[in-house]
Each structure stands twice: as C-alpha cells, then as structure tokens.
Design a protein around this motif. Structure first.
Motif, PDB file in Angstrom:
ATOM      1  N   PHE A  38      62.742  33.468  26.005  1.00 58.40           N
ATOM      2  CA  PHE A  38      62.632  32.134  26.606  1.00 58.40           C
ATOM      3  C   PHE A  38      62.738  31.053  25.534  1.00 58.40           C
ATOM      4  O   PHE A  38      63.494  30.084  25.679  1.00 58.40           O
ATOM      5  N   LEU A  39      62.001  31.211  24.447  1.00 56.67           N
ATOM      6  CA  LEU A  39      62.034  30.226  23.367  1.00 56.67           C
ATOM      7  C   LEU A  39      63.406  30.183  22.684  1.00 56.67           C
ATOM      8  O   LEU A  39      63.917  29.104  22.373  1.00 56.67           O
ATOM      9  N   GLU A  40      64.000  31.337  22.466  1.00 50.37           N
ATOM     10  CA  GLU A  40      65.313  31.390  21.814  1.00 50.37           C
ATOM     11  C   GLU A  40      66.388  30.693  22.649  1.00 50.37           C
ATOM     12  O   GLU A  40      67.363  30.154  22.105  1.00 50.37           O
ATOM     13  N   ALA A  41      66.191  30.683  23.960  1.00 47.17           N
ATOM     14  CA  ALA A  41      67.156  30.025  24.856  1.00 47.17           C
ATOM     15  C   ALA A  41      66.882  28.531  25.004  1.00 47.17           C
ATOM     16  O   ALA A  41      67.585  27.855  25.752  1.00 47.17           O
ATOM     17  N   GLY A  42      65.852  28.025  24.320  1.00 46.76           N
ATOM     18  CA  GLY A  42      65.540  26.604  24.376  1.00 46.76           C
ATOM     19  C   GLY A  42      64.442  26.221  25.339  1.00 46.76           C
ATOM     20  O   GLY A  42      64.141  25.037  25.504  1.00 46.76           O
ATOM     21  N   GLY A  43      63.815  27.206  25.998  1.00 45.99           N
ATOM     22  CA  GLY A  43      62.692  26.912  26.895  1.00 45.99           C
ATOM     23  C   GLY A  43      61.464  26.497  26.104  1.00 45.99           C
ATOM     24  O   GLY A  43      61.277  26.923  24.955  1.00 45.99           O
ATOM     25  N   THR A  44      60.626  25.669  26.704  1.00 40.85           N
ATOM     26  CA  THR A  44      59.425  25.201  26.003  1.00 40.85           C
ATOM     27  C   THR A  44      58.161  25.252  26.859  1.00 40.85           C
ATOM     28  O   THR A  44      57.067  25.318  26.325  1.00 40.85           O
ATOM     29  N   TYR A  45      58.298  25.210  28.178  1.00 46.59           N
ATOM     30  CA  TYR A  45      57.141  24.973  29.055  1.00 46.59           C
ATOM     31  C   TYR A  45      56.567  26.302  29.553  1.00 46.59           C
ATOM     32  O   TYR A  45      57.234  27.067  30.245  1.00 46.59           O
ATOM     33  N   PHE A  46      55.294  26.560  29.200  1.00 44.64           N
ATOM     34  CA  PHE A  46      54.571  27.744  29.663  1.00 44.64           C
ATOM     35  C   PHE A  46      53.403  27.298  30.531  1.00 44.64           C
ATOM     36  O   PHE A  46      52.671  26.372  30.163  1.00 44.64           O
ATOM     37  N   ASP A  47      53.215  27.984  31.648  1.00 42.71           N
ATOM     38  CA  ASP A  47      52.196  27.571  32.625  1.00 42.71           C
ATOM     39  C   ASP A  47      51.246  28.722  32.920  1.00 42.71           C
ATOM     40  O   ASP A  47      51.660  29.822  33.295  1.00 42.71           O
ATOM     41  N   THR A  48      49.942  28.462  32.732  1.00 38.42           N
ATOM     42  CA  THR A  48      48.922  29.444  33.066  1.00 38.42           C
ATOM     43  C   THR A  48      47.798  28.725  33.825  1.00 38.42           C
ATOM     44  O   THR A  48      47.956  27.581  34.237  1.00 38.42           O
ATOM     45  N   ALA A  49      46.675  29.396  34.026  1.00 44.34           N
ATOM     46  CA  ALA A  49      45.536  28.781  34.724  1.00 44.34           C
ATOM     47  C   ALA A  49      44.285  29.599  34.460  1.00 44.34           C
ATOM     48  O   ALA A  49      44.356  30.811  34.207  1.00 44.34           O
ATOM     49  N   TYR A  50      43.151  28.945  34.541  1.00 45.98           N
ATOM     50  CA  TYR A  50      41.861  29.600  34.340  1.00 45.98           C
ATOM     51  C   TYR A  50      41.693  30.793  35.286  1.00 45.98           C
ATOM     52  O   TYR A  50      41.144  31.825  34.910  1.00 45.98           O
ATOM     53  N   VAL A  51      42.186  30.646  36.531  1.00 48.37           N
ATOM     54  CA  VAL A  51      41.946  31.688  37.540  1.00 48.37           C
ATOM     55  C   VAL A  51      43.022  32.774  37.560  1.00 48.37           C
ATOM     56  O   VAL A  51      42.912  33.720  38.336  1.00 48.37           O
ATOM     57  N   TYR A  52      44.073  32.672  36.729  1.00 49.18           N
ATOM     58  CA  TYR A  52      45.066  33.741  36.676  1.00 49.18           C
ATOM     59  C   TYR A  52      44.515  34.853  35.784  1.00 49.18           C
ATOM     60  O   TYR A  52      44.469  34.719  34.560  1.00 49.18           O
ATOM     61  N   GLN A  53      44.124  35.930  36.388  1.00 43.75           N
ATOM     62  CA  GLN A  53      43.413  36.989  35.675  1.00 43.75           C
ATOM     63  C   GLN A  53      44.214  37.522  34.485  1.00 43.75           C
ATOM     64  O   GLN A  53      45.317  38.041  34.639  1.00 43.75           O
ATOM     65  N   GLY A  54      43.638  37.381  33.302  1.00 39.81           N
ATOM     66  CA  GLY A  54      44.249  37.899  32.087  1.00 39.81           C
ATOM     67  C   GLY A  54      45.368  37.047  31.516  1.00 39.81           C
ATOM     68  O   GLY A  54      45.844  37.302  30.402  1.00 39.81           O
ATOM     69  N   SER A  55      45.784  36.017  32.228  1.00 41.72           N
ATOM     70  CA  SER A  55      46.966  35.249  31.824  1.00 41.72           C
ATOM     71  C   SER A  55      46.731  34.408  30.581  1.00 41.72           C
ATOM     72  O   SER A  55      47.571  34.376  29.669  1.00 41.72           O
ATOM     73  N   GLU A  56      45.605  33.700  30.511  1.00 47.75           N
ATOM     74  CA  GLU A  56      45.355  32.853  29.344  1.00 47.75           C
ATOM     75  C   GLU A  56      45.219  33.689  28.070  1.00 47.75           C
ATOM     76  O   GLU A  56      45.729  33.312  27.010  1.00 47.75           O
ATOM     77  N   ALA A  57      44.550  34.825  28.178  1.00 48.38           N
ATOM     78  CA  ALA A  57      44.420  35.706  27.015  1.00 48.38           C
ATOM     79  C   ALA A  57      45.777  36.266  26.602  1.00 48.38           C
ATOM     80  O   ALA A  57      46.077  36.409  25.406  1.00 48.38           O
ATOM     81  N   ALA A  58      46.619  36.568  27.589  1.00 48.45           N
ATOM     82  CA  ALA A  58      47.960  37.065  27.289  1.00 48.45           C
ATOM     83  C   ALA A  58      48.799  35.986  26.613  1.00 48.45           C
ATOM     84  O   ALA A  58      49.601  36.278  25.719  1.00 48.45           O
ATOM     85  N   ALA A  59      48.602  34.727  27.025  1.00 48.88           N
ATOM     86  CA  ALA A  59      49.318  33.614  26.393  1.00 48.88           C
ATOM     87  C   ALA A  59      48.967  33.528  24.909  1.00 48.88           C
ATOM     88  O   ALA A  59      49.827  33.255  24.071  1.00 48.88           O
TER      89      ALA A  59
END
Length: 373
Positions: A38-59
């Motif tokens: 994603f970054l290599e293709a020029g993407g920049t925006y990543f979206d997570t949330a407090y209630v997405y289980q495991g997502s913030e830690a994975a970020a």
C-alpha cells in the motif's frame, strides 16, 4: 518528508477492520506485506478503531514500528455508544490513551467520534467527548477531528451546525445504498457537501457484498469491461464523487490489495458510460430485498446465545440475492450449530442496540429460522 495533508491523501485508504487472520489472531506477517504494498503504491491513509479487536495492536506491529511516522497517516476512533449503561465519561476518554498505547503512534492524524446516530449521539455530548477531542487537538495529539455517522440527514445537519470544528465526516456510501431508505447514502452525502467538509467513505463494497453482486449486475459490468473485478466498480463509484478525501477498503488478502491498487494507484473517475451502467446497477440492487448486513460483528460480542448473526444473514442473502439455495443451506448449517441457531434467539435486543445499519435483527433471525430450520 513533509507531513501529509488532506490534499495529499490518496483516494484509496486501507481499512484495518478485516485484516487477515492466522489461528486465533491477526496474521501480522501478511498484514505487514499488505502495508508495504500500500505504501509503495503511494497510499497513506490507515484506518482503525478502539473497538476493532486486535486492529490497533496490529497497526503498531505492521505499520508504526516498521515505517517512518511522517510516511503515513493514521485514523482511529472513540466509541462511547458500545460502553455499558453504567459507563462514565472517564471510562470513555480512557479509550484515547489506550489507543495511543496500543498503536505507539504518538499522535493521530485523524480522530473520530465513532458511529454516531439517533440512539447514541447524546452520550457523546453528556460525556464531553467533543470538548475532549478539541483539547487533544490543542495538545498536538490529534491533527484532524471528525466523526463517523450512521444516522439520518436531519441529525447530520444538526451535528455539523453545532460543531463547526468538525473537519471531515466518515459516511457509508456505496451504489447499493445510494437511495436506500435506511442508509440514505445520497442524502447524507449531500448534507456534508453543503457544509463543505471532506468525506471519508466506509463500506464502499458493503462488507464484501458488492464484490459478488447479483447476476444481473455482474452481466452489466462484464459486458462493458470483462476483465475488471466487481469490487472495482464499487470503489471507483464512490471515489468518482466530489469531495471524497479517501475511500476505505477493508482488505483481508494480498489478492484484494493487488486488485485495488491495479485501478486506484492511478485513479481515473467514471466516464459517462460507466455512470450510466452504475445507474442501472443501482436500480437492480434497489429491487433486491436482502438484509443490509455489512458483517461488522458489533452484534455478536454481547449476544448471550453466541449466535453468529452476520454469518446467518450471509446465508439468507445467498438465497435472496442470488437464488443459491443449496449454498445458502450449507452456509446456514455451518453458521448455526445446535444451540446457536436463529431460532435460539431470546429477543434480548442487545444486537439491535448496537447495529449501525439499524437492522431489525430479531425479525430477520425469525426470517432465517423460517427459511432453514
């Protein structure tokens, strides 16, 4: 590298809600590969949330610890609506510190009040969350303040009038929901545009449903562009609208990332023919009486019967939307073992209180029971 701004954010955003899983947790190795692509293709925006289980830690593991902080932007959300009725303002505000700790990001480029609608917006006011977000922005811990929304246009207009500090709004927009009387994608879009706020789009593929639309829609798309994915039509539709900051795609596989980047890296808006085709697809989707579940799974966490509601609704939609009766029965059998069938619902209403789509879950579980049991 200079800090990313609204203008520099790519049209495709990486939603971290449906990340790939391995055994009992998120597959960090595969997620890291997807982040790099994603970054290599020029993407920049990543979206997570407090209630997405495991997502913030994975970020933190796949993104924050592996890439320079200025090379990406990170959004997360504070959800006061899913707290218990005995929750306090202090408990709600604690989510911010927890999100900072989980992600290790230092600050958030985009911070959202999560999933506002008619049932919960007053709680954000009572807890002082609007003021709290302004304070954190003044401290440099938030760069841009916004909210995600699942309500009706009159409430949206009220919120934007009362809170001019809002810098962007996240809306559910896709061609199936554009004129949907429950989601009101077009009407809400028009309210936000009236206020001149940028829009982050969620559920452009409607929880994956538009990656496998009804056969009539598939024929329309294939007749014009045989090699294009069905998901590409859904994502390019919303990205072609005016005022779109970014379109979030909750990618779960490297294949999905490759497909999305193939047409979004050098994004081209719809031409006149494509607009006409998507208009026909909207009409077809408006005649399909399926359950508008996006498989967010907010309903399952507090279900006392542990019913796999999204999976059951997926089985229902296989029969209604595609007429695939045999597949639908197989899917229902896998989703609803003894003791966790649709008919085992005790009608406590917990699921309906947290459903961002406003689905009459109890009624639709009865519908599933009539179909399959």
């Amino acid at each position: 590298m200079k800090e990313k701004t609204f203008q520099e954010t790519g049209k495709l955003g990486f939603g971290l809600m449906r990340l790939p899983h391995k055994l009992a947790g998120i597959d960090i190795e595969q997620t890291s590969k997807m982040v790099d692509m994603f970054l290599e293709a020029g993407g920049t925006y990543f979206d997570t949330a407090y209630v997405y289980q495991g997502s913030e830690a994975a970020a933190k593991k796949a993104l924050v610890s592996r890439h320079p902080r200025e090379s990406y932007t990170l959004a997360t959300k504070l959800n006061a609506s899913m707290l218990s009725v005995s929750a306090t303002a202090k408990m709600a505000k604690k989510q911010f510190e927890t999100s900072l700790e989980r992600t290790g990001a230092g600050y958030f480029d985009y911070y959202l009040l999560h999933a506002l609608d008619e049932k919960n917006y007053k709680r954000y006011e009572e807890f002082g969350i609007w003021e709290f977000a302004r304070e954190k922005k003044a401290q440099g811990l938030i760069r841009h303040v916004g909210f995600s929304f699942h309500g009706r246009p009159d409430l949206l207009e009220k919120l934007l009038t009362e809170h001019p500090e809002v810098e962007f709004v996240q809306l559910q927009i896709n061609y199936a929901d554009w004129e949907n009387d429950s989601v009101l994608s077009r009407a809400n879009y028009e309210v936000v545009r009236k206020f001149g706020k940028p829009i982050v789009v969620m559920e452009p593929v409607k929880g994956g449903k538009l990656a496998d639309p009804p056969e009539e829609v598939k024929k329309l798309f294939k007749a014009y562009a045989p090699d294009r994915s069905y998901a590409s039509w859904a994502i390019r539709f919303v990205a072609s609208l005016d005022g779109i900051l970014t379109v979030l795609s909750g990618m779960s596989t490297i294949g999905q990332m490759e497909d999305n980047l193939s047409y979004m890296k050098d994004f081209e808006p719809f031409n006149e023919e494509e607009w006409a085709i998507i208009g026909k697809a909207m009409k077809i989707m408006g005649e399909v009486n399926d359950i508008p579940c996006t498989a967010c799974s907010y309903c399952t966490g507090g279900c006392p019967q542990q019913i796999a509601i999204p999976d059951i609704f997926k089985a229902v939609n296989l029969q209604i939307g595609s007429g695939r009766l045999k597949e639908a029965k197989t899917a229902y059998a896998a989703a609803a073992p003894e003791g966790r069938r649709a008919s085992d619902c005790i009608e406590c209403g917990q699921c309906e209180s947290v459903c961002p789509q406003g689905i009459p879950v109890i009624k639709d579980l009865k519908r599933a029971a009539e179909m399959f049991e």
